[in-house]
Design an enzyme around this catalytic site. Structure first.
Site, PDB file in Angstrom:
ATOM      1  N   LYS A 105      -3.946  41.021  41.330  1.00  0.00           N
ATOM      2  CA  LYS A 105      -4.662  40.001  40.527  1.00  0.00           C
ATOM      3  C   LYS A 105      -6.085  40.413  40.206  1.00  0.00           C
ATOM      4  CE  LYS A 105      -3.392  38.613  43.953  1.00  0.00           C
ATOM      5  NZ  LYS A 105      -2.825  38.295  45.221  1.00  0.00           N
ATOM      6  N   GLU A 129       3.722  39.319  36.501  1.00  0.00           N
ATOM      7  CA  GLU A 129       4.132  38.004  37.026  1.00  0.00           C
ATOM      8  C   GLU A 129       3.639  37.802  38.459  1.00  0.00           C
ATOM      9  OE1 GLU A 129       6.330  35.378  35.429  1.00  0.00           O
ATOM     10  OE2 GLU A 129       5.148  34.509  37.059  1.00  0.00           O
ATOM     11  N   GLY A 187      -1.530  35.279  61.354  1.00  0.00           N
ATOM     12  CA  GLY A 187      -1.378  36.215  60.232  1.00  0.00           C
ATOM     13  C   GLY A 187      -1.385  35.534  58.865  1.00  0.00           C
ATOM     14  N   ASP A 201     -10.026  34.707  45.154  1.00  0.00           N
ATOM     15  CA  ASP A 201      -8.616  34.929  44.818  1.00  0.00           C
ATOM     16  C   ASP A 201      -8.152  33.906  43.768  1.00  0.00           C
ATOM     17  OD1 ASP A 201      -5.814  36.062  45.733  1.00  0.00           O
ATOM     18  OD2 ASP A 201      -5.610  33.893  45.842  1.00  0.00           O
ATOM     19  N   LYS A 205      -6.860  34.456  39.684  1.00  0.00           N
ATOM     20  CA  LYS A 205      -5.590  33.915  39.169  1.00  0.00           C
ATOM     21  C   LYS A 205      -5.849  32.934  38.026  1.00  0.00           C
ATOM     22  CE  LYS A 205      -3.384  34.376  43.717  1.00  0.00           C
ATOM     23  NZ  LYS A 205      -3.175  33.682  44.987  1.00  0.00           N
TER      24      LYS A 205
END
Ligand code: HSE
Length: 426
Positions: A105, A129, A187, A201, A205
């Site tokens: 991204k 995608e 995690g 992030d 997007k």
């Protein structure tokens, strides 16, 4: 039968998931899509990791040139992440006539103009995608299925880490710091969580999704960004009392005054479908002028969900003879004719710590009134400190800059301190 060779750059979580899906479904794709897709090569410096996944030793390579010069490879999958060497590898693959499928991204958001130029020049495909919302098929929905609509808004929970943290804070009444620690142990959150928790992030997007939705380049630098690190558990508690959930939302709107793009925590009515998207799940809620509202929901990350998006792109690329590119002029910066709304309008949630004595509430509401801010709900809670009381307000719609000025005025009085300001999505 048509044969298509794939190379995977990077066998980490997503690369490993992609390898597994492709190898386990080879016969299924032959039967149902009429194409024989084989993994011809992997670029992975940790040879043991590749061997453990079942890759034959002669298919493990350590430099991109071997892949670019291999005539059996048609499609290169980039799942390395980050800007370099991913960008150089993707450009090398495109320039050697290979189509590229990427989940990166940050790379696609920042350099799609350069990558697309190279793809067009070499008449190869560029598929992405998996860059947005993992296994949720939102890019193809915007490119192929919703293209008859003028998209007016797109609103989503597009980061799993932050949604997990906010959901757990809400369920357990635990602090941000506690839940982050637990998420790191499990995690779900990275050792350095900045990219997720500070909203970067989500802005990458949202830049990709809003460019596709509004047919103009929306650089990530135009997106207002605020993360979740300052969210206090008290805000989640009061939001619930007012009938809202607190989520990190990505919002894009195309209105009369221009395009408005923002990523920030927001209160959303608990009856809204996005309010029920919890844990590491993601969802995107799209409004189009013909379709009305569409919500796409699912796993926004993970080996197999993200691998599903990548393999979908591989099959699409392998079974479509012509490649299509962006539905907008894909330049580095926004088109000069595109206007961005910065002083946006919203309802606001304000939490203050105020002196508990006569006249304080009226002083605060009169300062809000001075900046044309009208209060729709107000609650005074019992304070933990003698003589101090938490005041929680929800305003009617007002402009962002009015709120900024009112907060500065209230803090200057000495009778109240604004602890938290959050936007409310109506
Ligand atoms: N780090 C992302 C998230 C997953 O937490 O949603 C990959 O986009």
């Amino acid at each position: 039968m048509k044969k298509v060779g794939v190379a995977i750059l990077g066998l980490g979580v997503v690369g490993g998931g992609t390898y597994k899906i492709l190898t386990e479904h080879r016969d299924f794709y032959k039967k149902n899509h009429g194409v024989d897709i084989t993994v011809e090569s992997v670029l992975e410096l940790n040879k043991q990791r590749a061997v453990n996944l079942g890759v034959q030793e002669n298919k493990i390579c350590s430099n991109i040139a071997e892949i670019c010069s291999n005539p059996d490879i048609d499609i290169v999958v980039e799942v390395i992440g980050g800007l370099e060497p991913a960008k150089s590898f993707v450009l090398a693959a495109l320039n050697s006539g290979k189509s590229v499928v990427t989940s990166n991204k940050e790379l696609y958001c920042k350099y799609s103009h350069e990558l697309e130029k190279a793809a067009k020049k070499n008449k190869v495909g560029l598929f992405y995608e998996a860059t947005c919302v993992g296994g949720v098929p939102v890019i193809r929905a915007l490119l192929d299925n919703l293209q008859g609509n003028k998209i007016t808004s797109i609103m989503g929970i597009i980061n799993g880490t932050t949604n997990y943290i906010l959901s757990k804070m809400s369920d357990k009444g635990a602090s941000y710091e506690e839940v982050l620690k637990e998420a790191q142990l499990l995690g779900y959150a990275e050792a350095n969580p900045t990219n997720d928790v500070e909203g970067y992030d989500s802005t990458y997007k949202l830049s990709i999704l809003s460019s596709l939705s509004f047919h103009t380049k929306v650089p990530y630098t135009e997106i207002y960004r605020e993360g979740i690190t300052k969210i206090n558990i008290a805000d989640i508690k009061y939001a619930k009392q007012f009938g809202y959930a607190l989520k990190l939302l990505a919002l894009g709107k195309d209105g009369e005054n221009g395009i408005e793009v923002r990523v920030h925590p927001a209160l959303i009515k608990s009856t809204h479908p996005l309010a029920g998207v919890n844990d590491s799940y993601n969802a995107v809620y799209i409004a189009g002028d013909s379709v009305e509202n569409v919500m796409l929901y699912g796993r926004g990350a993970g080996a197999l969900p993200t691998g599903s998006a990548i393999v979908g792109d591989i099959i699409y690329c392998a079974t479509h003879p012509n490649h299509s590119y962006s539905t907008f002029k894909n330049t580095e910066n926004a088109d000069p004719s595109t206007k961005f709304v910065k002083n946006f309008e919203s309802e606001y949630y304000i939490r203050l710590s105020a002196k508990d004595k006569a006249g304080v509430l009226s002083k605060i509401t009169s300062l809000l009134g001075k900046h044309s801010i009208s209060v729709s709900q107000v609650v005074q809670d019992k304070g933990e400190t003698e003589g101090q009381a938490p005041l929680i307000m929800i305003t009617h719609e007002t402009k962002e800059h009015n709120i900024e000025k009112a907060v500065a005025d209230i803090n200057a009085t000495g009778i109240a301190e604004v602890n938290s300001v959050l936007r409310v999505v109506s």
